[in-house]
Design a protein around this motif. Structure first.
Motif, PDB file in Angstrom:
ATOM      1  N   LEU A  98       1.634   4.564  13.142  1.00  0.00           N
ATOM      2  CA  LEU A  98       1.493   3.211  13.135  1.00  0.00           C
ATOM      3  C   LEU A  98       0.322   3.033  14.050  1.00  0.00           C
ATOM      4  O   LEU A  98       0.510   3.304  15.374  1.00  0.00           O
ATOM      5  CB  LEU A  98       2.120   2.442  13.463  1.00  0.00           C
ATOM      6  CG  LEU A  98       3.579   2.360  12.387  1.00  0.00           C
ATOM      7  CD1 LEU A  98       4.645   1.193  12.661  1.00  0.00           C
ATOM      8  CD2 LEU A  98       3.241   2.403  10.925  1.00  0.00           C
ATOM      9  N   THR A  99      -0.989   2.299  13.769  1.00  0.00           N
ATOM     10  CA  THR A  99      -2.021   2.253  14.804  1.00  0.00           C
ATOM     11  C   THR A  99      -1.870   0.838  15.583  1.00  0.00           C
ATOM     12  O   THR A  99      -2.487   0.931  16.853  1.00  0.00           O
ATOM     13  CB  THR A  99      -3.284   1.932  14.065  1.00  0.00           C
ATOM     14  OG1 THR A  99      -3.440   0.763  13.405  1.00  0.00           O
ATOM     15  CG2 THR A  99      -3.419   3.077  13.106  1.00  0.00           C
ATOM     16  N   GLY A 100      -0.765  -0.104  15.341  1.00  0.00           N
ATOM     17  CA  GLY A 100      -0.544  -1.166  16.174  1.00  0.00           C
ATOM     18  C   GLY A 100      -1.110  -2.380  15.544  1.00  0.00           C
ATOM     19  O   GLY A 100      -0.596  -3.401  15.495  1.00  0.00           O
TER      20      GLY A 100
ATOM     21  N   MET B 122       0.918  -4.608  11.323  1.00  0.00           N
ATOM     22  CA  MET B 122       1.816  -5.898  10.921  1.00  0.00           C
ATOM     23  C   MET B 122       0.969  -6.837  11.101  1.00  0.00           C
ATOM     24  O   MET B 122       1.037  -8.080  10.410  1.00  0.00           O
ATOM     25  CB  MET B 122       2.949  -5.767  11.854  1.00  0.00           C
ATOM     26  CG  MET B 122       4.012  -4.855  11.631  1.00  0.00           C
ATOM     27  SD  MET B 122       4.689  -4.799  10.099  1.00  0.00           S
ATOM     28  CE  MET B 122       5.541  -6.538  10.123  1.00  0.00           C
ATOM     29  N   HIS B 123       0.036  -7.118  11.844  1.00  0.00           N
ATOM     30  CA  HIS B 123      -1.144  -8.209  12.379  1.00  0.00           C
ATOM     31  C   HIS B 123      -1.595  -8.409  10.990  1.00  0.00           C
ATOM     32  O   HIS B 123      -1.916  -9.643  10.464  1.00  0.00           O
ATOM     33  CB  HIS B 123      -1.897  -7.774  13.458  1.00  0.00           C
ATOM     34  CG  HIS B 123      -3.149  -8.637  13.847  1.00  0.00           C
ATOM     35  ND1 HIS B 123      -3.038 -10.220  14.090  1.00  0.00           N
ATOM     36  CD2 HIS B 123      -4.253  -8.726  13.321  1.00  0.00           C
ATOM     37  CE1 HIS B 123      -3.899 -10.635  14.038  1.00  0.00           C
ATOM     38  NE2 HIS B 123      -4.749  -9.920  13.499  1.00  0.00           N
ATOM     39  N   TYR B 124      -2.378  -7.485  10.264  1.00  0.00           N
ATOM     40  CA  TYR B 124      -3.222  -7.515   9.024  1.00  0.00           C
ATOM     41  C   TYR B 124      -2.259  -7.851   8.088  1.00  0.00           C
ATOM     42  O   TYR B 124      -2.737  -8.645   7.096  1.00  0.00           O
ATOM     43  CB  TYR B 124      -3.840  -6.326   8.766  1.00  0.00           C
ATOM     44  CG  TYR B 124      -5.004  -5.802   9.783  1.00  0.00           C
ATOM     45  CD1 TYR B 124      -5.802  -7.093  10.424  1.00  0.00           C
ATOM     46  CD2 TYR B 124      -5.534  -4.739   9.711  1.00  0.00           C
ATOM     47  CE1 TYR B 124      -6.849  -6.795  11.286  1.00  0.00           C
ATOM     48  CE2 TYR B 124      -6.684  -4.319  10.702  1.00  0.00           C
ATOM     49  CZ  TYR B 124      -7.294  -5.413  11.405  1.00  0.00           C
ATOM     50  OH  TYR B 124      -8.173  -5.152  12.085  1.00  0.00           O
ATOM     51  N   MET B 125      -1.091  -7.316   7.939  1.00  0.00           N
ATOM     52  CA  MET B 125      -0.023  -7.748   6.760  1.00  0.00           C
ATOM     53  C   MET B 125       0.429  -9.426   6.893  1.00  0.00           C
ATOM     54  O   MET B 125       0.225 -10.032   5.985  1.00  0.00           O
ATOM     55  CB  MET B 125       1.242  -6.988   6.787  1.00  0.00           C
ATOM     56  CG  MET B 125       0.791  -5.331   6.468  1.00  0.00           C
ATOM     57  SD  MET B 125       1.981  -4.335   6.880  1.00  0.00           S
ATOM     58  CE  MET B 125       3.358  -4.859   5.561  1.00  0.00           C
ATOM     59  N   TYR B 126       0.662  -9.775   8.236  1.00  0.00           N
ATOM     60  CA  TYR B 126       0.816 -11.234   8.577  1.00  0.00           C
ATOM     61  C   TYR B 126      -0.580 -11.983   8.047  1.00  0.00           C
ATOM     62  O   TYR B 126      -0.249 -13.118   7.320  1.00  0.00           O
ATOM     63  CB  TYR B 126       0.976 -11.665   9.985  1.00  0.00           C
ATOM     64  CG  TYR B 126       1.336 -12.729  10.456  1.00  0.00           C
ATOM     65  CD1 TYR B 126       2.476 -13.266  10.598  1.00  0.00           C
ATOM     66  CD2 TYR B 126       0.273 -13.608  10.749  1.00  0.00           C
ATOM     67  CE1 TYR B 126       2.728 -14.562  10.948  1.00  0.00           C
ATOM     68  CE2 TYR B 126       0.575 -14.904  11.192  1.00  0.00           C
ATOM     69  CZ  TYR B 126       1.776 -15.435  11.227  1.00  0.00           C
ATOM     70  OH  TYR B 126       1.832 -16.687  11.731  1.00  0.00           O
ATOM     71  N   GLU B 127      -1.545 -11.527   8.370  1.00  0.00           N
ATOM     72  CA  GLU B 127      -2.975 -12.232   8.008  1.00  0.00           C
ATOM     73  C   GLU B 127      -3.181 -12.128   6.429  1.00  0.00           C
ATOM     74  O   GLU B 127      -3.530 -13.497   5.827  1.00  0.00           O
ATOM     75  CB  GLU B 127      -4.057 -11.517   8.521  1.00  0.00           C
ATOM     76  CG  GLU B 127      -5.615 -12.275   8.286  1.00  0.00           C
ATOM     77  CD  GLU B 127      -6.468 -11.345   8.981  1.00  0.00           C
ATOM     78  OE1 GLU B 127      -7.910 -11.684   8.505  1.00  0.00           O
ATOM     79  OE2 GLU B 127      -6.325 -10.821  10.135  1.00  0.00           O
TER      80      GLU B 127
ATOM     81  N   ILE C  88      -0.967  -6.888   0.593  1.00  0.00           N
ATOM     82  CA  ILE C  88       0.028  -6.530   1.825  1.00  0.00           C
ATOM     83  C   ILE C  88      -0.316  -5.001   2.057  1.00  0.00           C
ATOM     84  O   ILE C  88      -0.337  -4.560   3.379  1.00  0.00           O
ATOM     85  CB  ILE C  88       1.393  -7.069   1.712  1.00  0.00           C
ATOM     86  CG1 ILE C  88       1.622  -8.230   1.600  1.00  0.00           C
ATOM     87  CG2 ILE C  88       2.300  -6.521   2.904  1.00  0.00           C
ATOM     88  CD1 ILE C  88       2.867  -8.983   1.091  1.00  0.00           C
ATOM     89  N   ILE C  89      -0.039  -4.110   0.896  1.00  0.00           N
ATOM     90  CA  ILE C  89      -0.285  -2.731   1.068  1.00  0.00           C
ATOM     91  C   ILE C  89      -1.534  -2.288   1.726  1.00  0.00           C
ATOM     92  O   ILE C  89      -1.843  -1.552   2.474  1.00  0.00           O
ATOM     93  CB  ILE C  89       0.037  -2.106  -0.195  1.00  0.00           C
ATOM     94  CG1 ILE C  89       1.599  -2.167  -0.582  1.00  0.00           C
ATOM     95  CG2 ILE C  89      -0.456  -0.485  -0.097  1.00  0.00           C
ATOM     96  CD1 ILE C  89       1.815  -1.546  -2.018  1.00  0.00           C
ATOM     97  N   ALA C  90      -2.858  -2.972   0.940  1.00  0.00           N
ATOM     98  CA  ALA C  90      -3.993  -3.116   1.399  1.00  0.00           C
ATOM     99  C   ALA C  90      -4.275  -3.290   2.767  1.00  0.00           C
ATOM    100  O   ALA C  90      -5.033  -2.589   3.812  1.00  0.00           O
ATOM    101  CB  ALA C  90      -5.149  -3.637   0.314  1.00  0.00           C
ATOM    102  N   ALA C  91      -3.550  -4.141   3.305  1.00  0.00           N
ATOM    103  CA  ALA C  91      -3.835  -4.618   4.835  1.00  0.00           C
ATOM    104  C   ALA C  91      -3.311  -3.597   5.632  1.00  0.00           C
ATOM    105  O   ALA C  91      -3.912  -3.377   6.634  1.00  0.00           O
ATOM    106  CB  ALA C  91      -2.885  -5.837   4.880  1.00  0.00           C
ATOM    107  N   PHE C  92      -2.152  -2.959   5.238  1.00  0.00           N
ATOM    108  CA  PHE C  92      -1.542  -2.059   6.070  1.00  0.00           C
ATOM    109  C   PHE C  92      -2.463  -0.688   6.094  1.00  0.00           C
ATOM    110  O   PHE C  92      -3.048  -0.255   7.187  1.00  0.00           O
ATOM    111  CB  PHE C  92      -0.301  -1.350   5.433  1.00  0.00           C
ATOM    112  CG  PHE C  92       0.397  -0.154   6.166  1.00  0.00           C
ATOM    113  CD1 PHE C  92       0.167   1.016   6.255  1.00  0.00           C
ATOM    114  CD2 PHE C  92       1.589  -0.857   6.954  1.00  0.00           C
ATOM    115  CE1 PHE C  92       0.820   1.943   7.206  1.00  0.00           C
ATOM    116  CE2 PHE C  92       2.517   0.193   7.690  1.00  0.00           C
ATOM    117  CZ  PHE C  92       1.964   1.608   7.697  1.00  0.00           C
TER     118      PHE C  92
END
Length: 380
Positions: free
Chosen positions: A9-11, A14-19, A242-246
């Motif tokens: 995980l780059t870190g 979760m931020h982008y999935m939340y977004e 959500i998958i694309a955000a990850f």
């Protein structure tokens, strides 16, 4: 136990999935889907890029796009994952398996011409371990016989092929179509996920329709039609945003991930070359002059199945999880029932003798030294 694989995980995932969740659109073809597709197209010069829920789905889309009919033949290596074959079996195609090269698990390009018949429709080269097949040979053969080339580039993100013209091209940009994987075992991941690269413009419009359940829904949202409906066969191939955000968090860190994985690969190779490859017929990974190494996997080819199994046990006793890989598909129960099986000597050799060593971003220097020393101790 040092695992064989550990998702990195780059870190930002979760931020982008939340977004993505708080944009109000978490179904397919959202903001992050478009970001990923644009990134991959711009970075590697692919044709139209469509994210899918898996590499399997991307291959299934390719099979639909070339209008495969029952009885059509598709040539591919036997030493590959079952999805490579299933995508075309589902359209009624007959699979014609090619043997591997002597020096690499990829398909033997020189054997392909003898496998072509008047029923052949496509060749599916699999870039095993991210190492290129000889695409000049394959594309020339395809052009001569009016065949489609569908690259199975599941393991080949950020790997390249240099042709006879001296031009270096990304794998997945050469065939008419190409399928990529972002499964958690790959370099760039989204848990499950994949992509279809459409490099032949004749397929672009229809690919988007097949991708969207057989409808022209995407064209409707772009304002190109005043309503959308069912215009072709298709399925729900597009992933949630959500998958694309990850995935986008991973793509942003592609250079860092690739640099680290290549460092790990090179440490293995520098530690073993001219050591265990001189003992008992052990062979190390081979990268032809026209290919590159993208740090996807590091493997050894033992001299026998017995030796390979003993090495796996030895490493496990030293708290290291190593694994073998594909079983030749031409010997599988499903294929054996339907087809006459001929010997594919090299494919069977890799099935029996190949062992994969742990390879993941967070593999520590200390753990890798332990793995290397354990392998060397076995061969002492």
């Amino acid at each position: 136990m040092i695992p064989f694989n550990k998702p990195y995980l780059t870190g930002k995932e979760m931020h982008y999935m939340y977004e993505a969740v708080y944009t109000g659109k978490i179904s397919g073809n959202g903001i992050f889907t478009k970001k990923c597709q644009n990134f991959l197209k711009n970075r590697f010069g692919f044709g139209k890029c469509l994210l899918t829920t898996s590499c399997t789905d991307a291959l299934e889309m390719a099979a639909i796009l070339i209008d495969l009919k029952p009885g059509d033949e598709v040539i591919m290596p036997s030493f590959t994952f079952v999805s490579t074959a299933n995508a075309f079996v589902l359209r009624g195609a007959k699979i014609i398996f090619a043997d591997s090269r002597k020096d690499h698990p990829g398909m033997d390009e020189d054997s392909l011409s003898s496998l072509i018949t008047d029923k052949t429709r496509a060749i599916v080269p699999v870039h095993y371990a991210g190492v290129a097949c000889d695409m000049d040979k394959i594309m020339e053969l395809a052009e001569k016989h009016n065949l489609y080339v569908i690259e199975d580039a599941a393991q080949a993100i950020d790997s390249y092929y240099t042709g006879k013209d001296g031009i270096k091209r990304p794998l997945g940009s050469i065939g008419h179509l190409a399928a990529f994987s972002f499964h958690e075992t790959k370099n760039i991941i989204s848990g499950e996920g994949g992509m279809l690269s459409i490099n032949d413009p004749q397929f672009e419009d229809r690919a988007e329709i097949i991708w969207e359940k057989g409808t022209n829904r995407s064209a409707f949202f772009r304002g190109e039609v005043d309503k959308y409906g069912w215009v072709d066969m298709g399925s729900s191939f597009l992933p949630s945003d959500i998958i694309a955000a990850f995935l986008y968090a991973q793509l942003e860190n592609l250079d860092d991930i690739q640099s680290k994985r290549k460092d790990i690969w090179n440490r293995y190779d520098n530690s073993f070359r001219n050591k265990i490859d001189l003992v008992g017929g052990v062979k190390l990974p081979f990268v032809p002059n026209f290919g590159t190494n993208n740090g996807h996997m590091y493997y050894l080819i033992c001299s026998s199945e017995s030796e390979r199994n003993q090495l796996i046990t030895h490493l496990k006793n030293n708290n290291i999880l190593s694994v073998f890989h594909y079983l030749s598909l031409h010997k599988s129960e499903f294929y054996f029932k339907e087809s006459k099986v001929k010997e594919l000597k090299e494919s069977d050799h890799f099935s029996d003798c190949l062992i994969r060593l742990p390879m993941f971003y967070e593999l520590s220097d200390l753990d890798q030294v332990h793995i290397i020393q354990s392998v060397l101790d076995f061969y002492k």
